[in-house]
Design a protein around this motif. Structure first.
Motif, PDB file in Angstrom:
ATOM      1  N   LEU A 175       0.815  -1.207   0.000  1.00  0.00           N
ATOM      2  CA  LEU A 175       0.000   0.000   0.000  1.00  0.00           C
ATOM      3  C   LEU A 175       0.852   1.262   0.000  1.00  0.00           C
ATOM      4  O   LEU A 175       0.504   2.261  -0.625  1.00  0.00           O
ATOM      5  CB  LEU A 175      -0.923   0.004   1.225  1.00  0.00           C
ATOM      6  N   GLN A 176       1.981   1.242   0.699  1.00  0.00           N
ATOM      7  CA  GLN A 176       2.766   2.451   0.915  1.00  0.00           C
ATOM      8  C   GLN A 176       3.939   2.613  -0.041  1.00  0.00           C
ATOM      9  O   GLN A 176       4.487   3.701  -0.160  1.00  0.00           O
ATOM     10  CB  GLN A 176       3.296   2.469   2.361  1.00  0.00           C
ATOM     11  N   GLY A 177       4.332   1.543  -0.703  1.00  0.00           N
ATOM     12  CA  GLY A 177       5.573   1.561  -1.462  1.00  0.00           C
ATOM     13  C   GLY A 177       5.676   2.644  -2.511  1.00  0.00           C
ATOM     14  O   GLY A 177       6.736   3.254  -2.678  1.00  0.00           O
ATOM     15  N   ARG A 178       4.600   2.914  -3.220  1.00  0.00           N
ATOM     16  CA  ARG A 178       4.668   3.880  -4.327  1.00  0.00           C
ATOM     17  C   ARG A 178       5.036   5.280  -3.851  1.00  0.00           C
ATOM     18  O   ARG A 178       5.556   6.078  -4.638  1.00  0.00           O
ATOM     19  CB  ARG A 178       3.337   3.925  -5.081  1.00  0.00           C
ATOM     20  N   LYS A 179       4.777   5.583  -2.591  1.00  0.00           N
ATOM     21  CA  LYS A 179       5.139   6.905  -2.071  1.00  0.00           C
ATOM     22  C   LYS A 179       6.645   7.126  -2.098  1.00  0.00           C
ATOM     23  O   LYS A 179       7.106   8.262  -2.126  1.00  0.00           O
ATOM     24  CB  LYS A 179       4.653   7.063  -0.627  1.00  0.00           C
ATOM     25  N   TYR A 180       7.392   6.031  -2.074  1.00  0.00           N
ATOM     26  CA  TYR A 180       8.843   6.134  -1.939  1.00  0.00           C
ATOM     27  C   TYR A 180       9.578   5.627  -3.171  1.00  0.00           C
ATOM     28  O   TYR A 180      10.765   5.332  -3.122  1.00  0.00           O
ATOM     29  CB  TYR A 180       9.287   5.341  -0.701  1.00  0.00           C
ATOM     30  N   GLY A 181       8.864   5.510  -4.298  1.00  0.00           N
ATOM     31  CA  GLY A 181       9.513   5.080  -5.525  1.00  0.00           C
ATOM     32  C   GLY A 181       9.699   3.590  -5.635  1.00  0.00           C
ATOM     33  O   GLY A 181      10.596   3.114  -6.334  1.00  0.00           O
ATOM     34  N   ILE A 182       8.859   2.822  -4.938  1.00  0.00           N
ATOM     35  CA  ILE A 182       8.954   1.361  -4.967  1.00  0.00           C
ATOM     36  C   ILE A 182       7.742   0.808  -5.704  1.00  0.00           C
ATOM     37  O   ILE A 182       6.604   0.999  -5.274  1.00  0.00           O
ATOM     38  CB  ILE A 182       9.007   0.779  -3.544  1.00  0.00           C
ATOM     39  N   GLY A 183       7.988   0.150  -6.836  1.00  0.00           N
ATOM     40  CA  GLY A 183       6.922  -0.452  -7.614  1.00  0.00           C
ATOM     41  C   GLY A 183       6.815  -1.937  -7.332  1.00  0.00           C
ATOM     42  O   GLY A 183       7.714  -2.547  -6.754  1.00  0.00           O
ATOM     43  N   LEU A 184       5.714  -2.537  -7.761  1.00  0.00           N
ATOM     44  CA  LEU A 184       5.454  -3.945  -7.462  1.00  0.00           C
ATOM     45  C   LEU A 184       4.914  -4.649  -8.697  1.00  0.00           C
ATOM     46  O   LEU A 184       3.946  -4.201  -9.306  1.00  0.00           O
ATOM     47  CB  LEU A 184       4.446  -4.060  -6.317  1.00  0.00           C
ATOM     48  N   LEU A 185       5.564  -5.742  -9.080  1.00  0.00           N
ATOM     49  CA  LEU A 185       5.095  -6.607 -10.161  1.00  0.00           C
ATOM     50  C   LEU A 185       4.734  -7.955  -9.560  1.00  0.00           C
ATOM     51  O   LEU A 185       5.596  -8.668  -9.049  1.00  0.00           O
ATOM     52  CB  LEU A 185       6.169  -6.778 -11.235  1.00  0.00           C
ATOM     53  N   VAL A 186       3.450  -8.284  -9.586  1.00  0.00           N
ATOM     54  CA  VAL A 186       2.933  -9.512  -8.971  1.00  0.00           C
ATOM     55  C   VAL A 186       2.605 -10.512 -10.060  1.00  0.00           C
ATOM     56  O   VAL A 186       1.852 -10.200 -10.987  1.00  0.00           O
ATOM     57  CB  VAL A 186       1.663  -9.202  -8.134  1.00  0.00           C
ATOM     58  N   ILE A 187       3.153 -11.716  -9.981  1.00  0.00           N
ATOM     59  CA  ILE A 187       2.935 -12.744 -10.989  1.00  0.00           C
ATOM     60  C   ILE A 187       2.275 -13.947 -10.331  1.00  0.00           C
ATOM     61  O   ILE A 187       2.781 -14.489  -9.345  1.00  0.00           O
ATOM     62  CB  ILE A 187       4.265 -13.173 -11.629  1.00  0.00           C
TER      63      ILE A 187
END
Length: 212
Positions: A175-187
């Motif tokens: 939930l919070q990662g995008r605030k700090y430049g952290i993206g997520l790729l879920v496979i």
């Protein structure tokens, strides 16, 4: 199975690296290291001995008397150095100019509490680096076989308090990662088995085939 999820992920990872994004892969398939050998890879996995001890400690807690209080104390004593090691390894990877891809292979402890715990330590450390402003470049976190480390509650199996807490913390990181430049790729093969708290935060969904 066989629709091209992982092959597509390899293309996304190479594109991200080419765009200056640092990539952290959580791999339970043992394919990424071999297939992405053209990139500069840094191994982030803990030792097999540490993985085995983690699993044994979790089993001891589950079977211990009086809530496993003694076993939990022993686990904390064993786990603290691993937490520090994870933070150091991740910090060195983020600060290094020699690596494009950090690879965390968890094949030895797949689908266990130890898997969730190790993954959580890496994601928590990454989020702390982001919060402190130490991420000089964006970071893409790639989670292969996402149902293993981010399962939907109805598919957890034992449904224990410890497992639920870990999933909740991982979801909060998503939930919070995008605030700090952290993206997520879920496979994943089935969205039904992946935490909805994570999936609802995915801005883009790529579906290779739909059933029912």
């Amino acid at each position: 199975t066989g629709t091209g999820k992982t092959e597509f992920a390899f293309d996304v990872i190479r594109h991200a690296v080419g765009a200056g994004v640092r990539v952290l892969c959580i791999d339970l398939t043992a394919q990424y290291g071999q297939r992405l050998g053209d990139l500069r890879i840094e191994a982030l996995s803990v030792s097999e001995r540490q993985e085995e001890h983690l699993s044994k400690n979790f089993r001891a807690i589950e079977t211990g008397e009086y809530g496993g209080f003694k076993e939990k104390a022993a686990f904390d004593q064993f786990a603290s150095p691993i937490e520090a090691e994870v933070a150091t390894r991740l910090g060195n990877f983020i600060a290094s100019s020699e690596s494009d891809l950090g690879l965390l292979e968890l094949t030895a402890v797949s689908n266990t509490k130890a898997t969730l715990w190790i993954t959580e330590q890496y994601l928590r450390s990454l989020l702390e680096l982001g919060r402190s402003g130490r991420l000089e470049r964006p970071v893409l976190v790639v989670v292969e076989e996402a149902h293993t480390v981010m399962p939907e509650m109805n598919f957890v199996g034992d449904g224990s308090y410890d497992t639920r807490g870990t999933i909740a913390r991982i979801s909060q990181i998503a939930l919070q990662g995008r605030k700090y430049g952290i993206g997520l790729l879920v496979i994943a093969q089935r969205t039904a088995t992946v935490s909805k708290s994570v999936l609802t935060q995915c801005n883009t969904v790529i579906s290779f085939s739909c059933m029912d």
